[in-house]
Design a protein around this motif. Structure first.
Motif, PDB file in Angstrom:
ATOM      1  N   GLN A   1       6.098  -8.171  -1.054  1.00 59.57           N
ATOM      2  CA  GLN A   1       7.564  -7.945  -1.299  1.00 59.57           C
ATOM      3  C   GLN A   1       8.230  -7.764  -0.006  1.00 59.57           C
ATOM      4  O   GLN A   1       9.133  -8.205   0.168  1.00 59.57           O
ATOM      5  CB  GLN A   1       7.487  -6.659  -2.180  1.00 59.57           C
ATOM      6  CG  GLN A   1       9.146  -6.583  -2.695  1.00 59.57           C
ATOM      7  CD  GLN A   1       9.802  -7.427  -3.326  1.00 59.57           C
ATOM      8  OE1 GLN A   1       9.084  -8.094  -4.038  1.00 59.57           O
ATOM      9  NE2 GLN A   1      11.055  -7.998  -2.760  1.00 59.57           N
ATOM     10  N   GLN A   2       7.426  -6.950   0.952  1.00 58.13           N
ATOM     11  CA  GLN A   2       8.036  -6.466   2.108  1.00 58.13           C
ATOM     12  C   GLN A   2       8.093  -7.930   2.874  1.00 58.13           C
ATOM     13  O   GLN A   2       9.094  -7.889   3.634  1.00 58.13           O
ATOM     14  CB  GLN A   2       6.973  -5.707   2.978  1.00 58.13           C
ATOM     15  CG  GLN A   2       7.518  -4.751   4.014  1.00 58.13           C
ATOM     16  CD  GLN A   2       6.525  -4.056   4.649  1.00 58.13           C
ATOM     17  OE1 GLN A   2       5.175  -4.265   4.882  1.00 58.13           O
ATOM     18  NE2 GLN A   2       6.946  -2.856   4.861  1.00 58.13           N
ATOM     19  N   ALA A   3       7.220  -8.980   2.921  1.00 61.97           N
ATOM     20  CA  ALA A   3       7.475  -9.910   3.746  1.00 61.97           C
ATOM     21  C   ALA A   3       8.493 -10.896   3.272  1.00 61.97           C
ATOM     22  O   ALA A   3       9.239 -11.256   3.882  1.00 61.97           O
ATOM     23  CB  ALA A   3       6.250 -10.858   3.687  1.00 61.97           C
TER      24      ALA A   3
ATOM     25  N   LEU B   1     -10.568  -5.037   2.471  1.00 66.49           N
ATOM     26  CA  LEU B   1     -10.330  -5.251   1.263  1.00 66.49           C
ATOM     27  C   LEU B   1      -8.884  -4.328   1.044  1.00 66.49           C
ATOM     28  O   LEU B   1      -8.744  -3.206   1.220  1.00 66.49           O
ATOM     29  CB  LEU B   1     -11.346  -4.749   0.295  1.00 66.49           C
ATOM     30  CG  LEU B   1     -12.736  -5.650   0.353  1.00 66.49           C
ATOM     31  CD1 LEU B   1     -13.532  -4.919  -0.572  1.00 66.49           C
ATOM     32  CD2 LEU B   1     -12.268  -6.889  -0.095  1.00 66.49           C
ATOM     33  N   VAL B   2      -8.115  -5.296   0.506  1.00 67.21           N
ATOM     34  CA  VAL B   2      -6.740  -4.760   0.283  1.00 67.21           C
ATOM     35  C   VAL B   2      -6.511  -4.770  -1.414  1.00 67.21           C
ATOM     36  O   VAL B   2      -6.832  -5.629  -1.991  1.00 67.21           O
ATOM     37  CB  VAL B   2      -5.639  -5.628   0.790  1.00 67.21           C
ATOM     38  CG1 VAL B   2      -4.069  -4.856   0.705  1.00 67.21           C
ATOM     39  CG2 VAL B   2      -5.722  -5.716   2.278  1.00 67.21           C
ATOM     40  N   SER B   3      -6.312  -3.390  -1.749  1.00 66.49           N
ATOM     41  CA  SER B   3      -6.053  -3.098  -3.081  1.00 66.49           C
ATOM     42  C   SER B   3      -4.620  -4.017  -3.645  1.00 66.49           C
ATOM     43  O   SER B   3      -4.005  -4.411  -2.736  1.00 66.49           O
ATOM     44  CB  SER B   3      -5.953  -1.734  -3.490  1.00 66.49           C
ATOM     45  OG  SER B   3      -4.533  -1.296  -2.997  1.00 66.49           O
ATOM     46  N   GLU B   4      -4.758  -4.544  -4.880  1.00 69.04           N
ATOM     47  CA  GLU B   4      -3.905  -5.149  -5.702  1.00 69.04           C
ATOM     48  C   GLU B   4      -2.399  -4.654  -5.429  1.00 69.04           C
ATOM     49  O   GLU B   4      -1.515  -5.303  -4.916  1.00 69.04           O
ATOM     50  CB  GLU B   4      -4.279  -5.679  -7.116  1.00 69.04           C
ATOM     51  CG  GLU B   4      -3.319  -6.530  -7.658  1.00 69.04           C
ATOM     52  CD  GLU B   4      -3.217  -7.860  -7.015  1.00 69.04           C
ATOM     53  OE1 GLU B   4      -4.020  -8.315  -6.276  1.00 69.04           O
ATOM     54  OE2 GLU B   4      -2.104  -8.562  -7.201  1.00 69.04           O
ATOM     55  N   PRO B   5      -2.176  -3.545  -5.571  1.00 63.12           N
ATOM     56  CA  PRO B   5      -0.628  -2.874  -5.449  1.00 63.12           C
ATOM     57  C   PRO B   5      -0.329  -3.003  -4.006  1.00 63.12           C
ATOM     58  O   PRO B   5       0.479  -3.232  -3.913  1.00 63.12           O
ATOM     59  CB  PRO B   5      -0.920  -1.230  -5.979  1.00 63.12           C
ATOM     60  CG  PRO B   5      -2.117  -1.316  -6.689  1.00 63.12           C
ATOM     61  CD  PRO B   5      -3.097  -2.310  -6.504  1.00 63.12           C
ATOM     62  N   ARG B   6      -1.213  -2.513  -3.207  1.00 69.29           N
ATOM     63  CA  ARG B   6      -0.970  -2.816  -1.760  1.00 69.29           C
ATOM     64  C   ARG B   6      -0.630  -4.067  -1.475  1.00 69.29           C
ATOM     65  O   ARG B   6       0.398  -4.105  -0.392  1.00 69.29           O
ATOM     66  CB  ARG B   6      -2.100  -2.186  -1.104  1.00 69.29           C
ATOM     67  CG  ARG B   6      -2.142  -2.197   0.654  1.00 69.29           C
ATOM     68  CD  ARG B   6      -1.571  -1.017   1.331  1.00 69.29           C
ATOM     69  NE  ARG B   6      -0.986  -1.497   2.691  1.00 69.29           N
ATOM     70  CZ  ARG B   6       0.344  -1.591   2.868  1.00 69.29           C
ATOM     71  NH1 ARG B   6       1.312  -1.458   2.241  1.00 69.29           N
ATOM     72  NH2 ARG B   6       0.476  -1.650   4.444  1.00 69.29           N
ATOM     73  N   ARG B   7      -1.406  -5.103  -1.853  1.00 72.44           N
ATOM     74  CA  ARG B   7      -1.105  -6.527  -1.641  1.00 72.44           C
ATOM     75  C   ARG B   7       0.452  -6.973  -2.323  1.00 72.44           C
ATOM     76  O   ARG B   7       0.995  -7.630  -1.449  1.00 72.44           O
ATOM     77  CB  ARG B   7      -2.151  -7.482  -2.264  1.00 72.44           C
ATOM     78  CG  ARG B   7      -2.191  -8.769  -1.556  1.00 72.44           C
ATOM     79  CD  ARG B   7      -3.418  -9.658  -2.486  1.00 72.44           C
ATOM     80  NE  ARG B   7      -3.161  -9.643  -3.836  1.00 72.44           N
ATOM     81  CZ  ARG B   7      -2.199 -10.602  -4.188  1.00 72.44           C
ATOM     82  NH1 ARG B   7      -1.426 -11.439  -3.434  1.00 72.44           N
ATOM     83  NH2 ARG B   7      -1.755 -10.596  -5.502  1.00 72.44           N
TER      84      ARG B   7
END
Ligand code: 13P
Ligand code: SF4
Length: 330
Positions: A15-17, A4-10
């Motif tokens: 943004q990085q992509a 599971l990826v947290s919302e801020p991490r997602r």
């Protein structure tokens, strides 16, 4: 296990992509690069490609490219093919270790011994082979033109077909050719899709068409069913290359499809046909070699202009003959 990826991490990942994509598009213009990607590449990589396609389409694009550098997002033998076809261009691959289990299933010594045991035969090799193997071939072929290539060879000539045994049996069946010897190689991804996987998926998606790649191990029994109009719960079965699948599902009036090939193809299928349903025959049909190429590696490759794919001229010159014979046939 799904992480599971947290919302801020997602959001950070997104943004990085998007930053990588912007920089890749800028660098490729600045450095006069064309980006080619195979249909099994991850979605982010397909998004930055100038052309995404199957092995035959990519070979043609490499031959026609008017840019000085080709950045090839696919496995190593595909980038080698581009380098052979375009000896005056520079070919880069973002991950030089992206190999292929099918291409590893025959060595050049084995091929030489096989040819020596069958003098006068014509050797036809799938594009999923190393440059050294191609240099020993009379003809190259891909999944979309293998039938045409074999049909173009005089009927009395014995054929050595390599390295994929399932594609080989498919071609022998379709052409009716009796004098074809077939190498016992396979792709672990396609060979891993079982008839049971397929039956379960067809039963779960009512009224579906079934599209299957000829590298699949169940291709041979399926063809008999396809010839008689169906398989299990499928209303229609079609054996096609990856690009052939994309063309077929776009043109078909059907809404539901079970797809037997590497799962990367689903990205384009869904994007191009938003109102249709596509279910993979097996979610596990993932090629770890194709997935070695990431957006970050594409960016690094462009920025640092590596890794250059080079084929020694004495091998490239011989391999080119087999590829050009194929491209002339279709
Ligand atoms: P296509 O040529 O149909 O894209 O298939 C190639 C393949 O399986 C490469 O792994
Ligand atoms: Fe090779 Fe199979 Fe991967 Fe295609 S899917 S690159 S044939 S290992």
């Amino acid at each position: 296990m799904t992480m599971l990826v947290s919302e801020p991490r997602r959001q950070q990942q997104q943004q990085q992509a998007s930053d990588f994509k912007e920089e890749i598009l800028r660098l490729k213009e600045e450095k006069d690069v064309v980006i080619l990607a195979h249909n099994y590449q991850v979605p982010d990589v397909q998004d930055v490609a100038d052309y995404t396609g199957d092995s035959l389409g990519l070979s043609r694009q490499a031959a026609q490219a008017d840019r000085q550098t080709i950045l090839f997002c696919g496995v190593h033998f595909m980038a080698e093919t581009a380098a052979i076809i375009s000896p005056h261009k520079r070919v880069l691959i973002p991950e030089p270790d992206a190999g292929c289990s099918l291409s590893d299933s025959i060595t050049v010594e084995e091929l030489r011994d096989w040819k020596a045991a069958h003098p006068g035969s014509i050797s036809v090799g799938y594009v999923n082979t190393t440059a050294e193997i191609k240099a020993e071939l009379d003809y190259c072929c891909t999944s979309s033109n293998a039938v045409k290539v074999v049909d173009s060879i005089p009927a009395e000539k014995e054929i050595l077909f390599l390295p994929d045994m399932f594609l080989g049996s498919y071609v022998a069946k379709v052409t009716g050719r009796k004098n074809m010897r077939i190498w016992a190689g396979e792709c672990h991804v396609h060979a891993g899709i079982t008839p049971q996987d397929i039956e379960e998926k067809l039963a779960s998606l009512k009224d579906s068409e079934f599209v299957i790649h000829p590298e699949c191990s169940c291709t041979t029994p399926m063809m008999y069913d396809a010839a008689s109009g169906g398989f299990g719960d499928a209303k229609k079965v079609s054996v096609l290359s990856t690009e052939g699948m994309l063309n077929h599902v776009a043109a078909s009036p059907s809404r539901n499809f079970v797809v037997a090939t590497e799962v990367g193809i689903l990205y384009r299928m869904r994007k191009q046909n938003p109102t249709k349903n596509f279910v993979p025959a097996s979610e596990n049909a993932e090629c770890q070699y194709m997935k070695m190429i990431t957006l970050q590696k594409v960016y690094d490759s462009l920025l640092n202009e590596r890794s250059v794919v080079s084929v020694p001229p004495h091998i490239a010159d011989r391999a080119r003959l087999a590829i050009e014979r194929m491209l002339e046939i279709g």
